[in-house]
Write an enzyme that holds these catalytic residues in place. Structure first.
Site, mmCIF file in Angstrom:
data_model
loop_
_atom_site.group_PDB
_atom_site.id
_atom_site.type_symbol
_atom_site.label_atom_id
_atom_site.label_comp_id
_atom_site.label_asym_id
_atom_site.label_seq_id
_atom_site.Cartn_x
_atom_site.Cartn_y
_atom_site.Cartn_z
ATOM 1 N N ASN A 84 7.060 13.888 32.458
ATOM 2 C CA ASN A 84 6.242 13.710 33.655
ATOM 3 C C ASN A 84 4.816 14.086 33.269
ATOM 4 O O ASN A 84 4.506 15.257 33.111
ATOM 5 C CB ASN A 84 6.775 14.618 34.774
ATOM 6 C CG ASN A 84 5.881 14.625 36.000
ATOM 7 O OD1 ASN A 84 4.945 13.828 36.106
ATOM 8 N ND2 ASN A 84 6.156 15.529 36.926
ATOM 9 N N LYS A 128 2.252 13.925 35.013
ATOM 10 C CA LYS A 128 1.482 14.413 36.169
ATOM 11 C C LYS A 128 0.119 13.705 36.201
ATOM 12 O O LYS A 128 0.041 12.543 35.807
ATOM 13 C CB LYS A 128 1.373 15.939 36.115
ATOM 14 C CG LYS A 128 2.762 16.582 35.944
ATOM 15 C CD LYS A 128 2.805 18.056 36.184
ATOM 16 C CE LYS A 128 4.230 18.554 36.046
ATOM 17 N NZ LYS A 128 4.382 19.986 36.303
ATOM 18 N N HIS A 169 8.921 15.862 43.851
ATOM 19 C CA HIS A 169 8.495 16.911 42.925
ATOM 20 C C HIS A 169 7.890 18.063 43.724
ATOM 21 O O HIS A 169 7.245 17.834 44.755
ATOM 22 C CB HIS A 169 7.471 16.351 41.932
ATOM 23 C CG HIS A 169 7.199 17.299 40.808
ATOM 24 N ND1 HIS A 169 6.373 18.391 40.952
ATOM 25 C CD2 HIS A 169 7.671 17.344 39.539
ATOM 26 C CE1 HIS A 169 6.351 19.064 39.798
ATOM 27 N NE2 HIS A 169 7.134 18.445 38.926
ATOM 28 N N GLU A 214 5.374 19.754 43.310
ATOM 29 C CA GLU A 214 3.919 19.655 43.499
ATOM 30 C C GLU A 214 3.585 18.721 44.665
ATOM 31 O O GLU A 214 2.591 18.911 45.360
ATOM 32 C CB GLU A 214 3.251 19.213 42.186
ATOM 33 C CG GLU A 214 3.230 20.365 41.178
ATOM 34 C CD GLU A 214 3.284 19.949 39.729
ATOM 35 O OE1 GLU A 214 3.042 18.779 39.410
ATOM 36 O OE2 GLU A 214 3.589 20.829 38.886
ATOM 37 N N GLU A 270 14.194 21.974 39.174
ATOM 38 C CA GLU A 270 12.989 22.577 38.622
ATOM 39 C C GLU A 270 12.627 23.812 39.448
ATOM 40 O O GLU A 270 12.035 23.677 40.536
ATOM 41 C CB GLU A 270 11.825 21.589 38.665
ATOM 42 C CG GLU A 270 12.077 20.318 37.887
ATOM 43 C CD GLU A 270 10.772 19.625 37.476
ATOM 44 O OE1 GLU A 270 10.608 19.406 36.284
ATOM 45 O OE2 GLU A 270 9.942 19.343 38.352
ATOM 46 N N GLY A 320 5.164 25.070 34.412
ATOM 47 C CA GLY A 320 3.840 25.312 33.844
ATOM 48 C C GLY A 320 3.518 26.776 33.590
ATOM 49 O O GLY A 320 2.363 27.126 33.357
ATOM 50 N N SER A 378 8.932 24.425 32.038
ATOM 51 C CA SER A 378 8.601 25.058 30.753
ATOM 52 C C SER A 378 9.593 24.745 29.631
ATOM 53 O O SER A 378 9.889 25.603 28.793
ATOM 54 C CB SER A 378 8.451 26.577 30.933
ATOM 55 O OG SER A 378 7.357 26.863 31.799
#
Ligand code: 13P
Length: 259
Positions: free
Chosen positions: A17, A19, A104, A106, A174, A180, A219
């Site tokens: 991904n 992003k 996701h 985010e 996730e 991250g 990660s």
């Protein structure tokens, strides 16, 4: 009947991904990955790269004749209409995508996406002939409160449409706090959550739920991929930062290359 479904062999999926990263020049990373894949042993997994929508068509062309599939990162639930700035699943399909990530964390955090919206996006993906990668995961506060499994089950039941099948749908677990940050859950924790996801999928979808891919994301790096990918019910990875560089992403895919 669902509970007795036999565990099928599941082909893993390693998905990148990107992003909001990547310009036209980034096609060299895809070409580099293709070269590494052509040279190295054949991985026992499918390989997918999900660039920003602006690059789907370009990377699809670049990926022709390689083992790399191309996907996208989000779609609108409608096929077309007055939705300035949005992109439909049909448009992504037309540009060359075969998959789309929906829900996701985010998008849930930055755009307030709800389970119901994620479910509608997954249905839109199928309508357009795309595989939906449906993301779920608890925040750190929810984890600290001991609510991980409760959150996961509720996101699963709210975000997954009734008609989900193993061919049309991939689950990505996730943990938000692992994205991250360089932090990952222990293998034992991943095993516990993935087992709970599998149980929920089998309960709701029977044999289809037993065959659905469940990816781990957060990660994942070349240094921890082999350990994480060996956890039961982990059927691949959804990779952010480490998917941007061909060498790192190949290092993760290597967890599925024998010898
Ligand atoms: P990182 O691999 O950068 O932690 O991101 C994970 C992720 O959010 C993939 O969708």
């Amino acid at each position: 009947m669902a509970a007795t479904a036999k565990a099928p062999r599941i082909k893993a999926l390693v998905a990148g991904n990107w992003k909001m990263n990547g310009l036209k020049a980034s096609k060299k990373e895809l070409a580099g990955l293709a070269r590494r894949l052509a040279k190295g042993g054949r991985p026992a997994c499918d390989v997918l790269v999900c660039p920003p929508a602006t690059l789907v068509s370009l990377l699809k062309d670049e990926a022709r004749g390689t083992r790399i599939a191309i996907g996208a990162q989000d779609c609108h639930a409608a096929a077309s209409g007055a939705h300035t700035g949005d992109i439909s699943a049909e448009m992504l399909k037309d540009a060359g995508a075969g998959f789309v990530i929906v829900g996701h964390s985010e998008r849930r955090a930055d755009h307030g996406e709800t389970d119901a919206q994620v479910r509608a996006k997954a249905e839109a993906a199928w309508r357009a002939g795309l595989v939906a990668i449906v993301c779920i995961g608890e925040t750190e506060a929810q984890r600290d409160a001991g609510e991980t499994l409760k959150v996961i089950r509720s996101q699963l039941s709210g975000s997954l449409p009734k008609a989900a099948t193993a061919k049309t749908t991939v689950i990505a677990y996730e943990p938000v706090w692992a994205i991250g940050t360089g932090r990952t859950p222990t293998s034992a924790d991943v095993a516990k959550v993935h087992a709970a996801i599998r149980a929920a999928l089998v309960k709701r979808y029977g044999a289809e739920g037993a065959a659905m891919r469940i990816l781990y994301g957060g990660s994942v790096k070349p240094s921890n991929a082999a350990e994480l990918m060996a956890v039961p019910n982990v059927n691949g990875a959804l990779v952010g930062g480490a998917s941007l560089k061909a060498e790192d992403f190949y290092g993760i895919i290597s967890a599925y290359i024998k010898g």
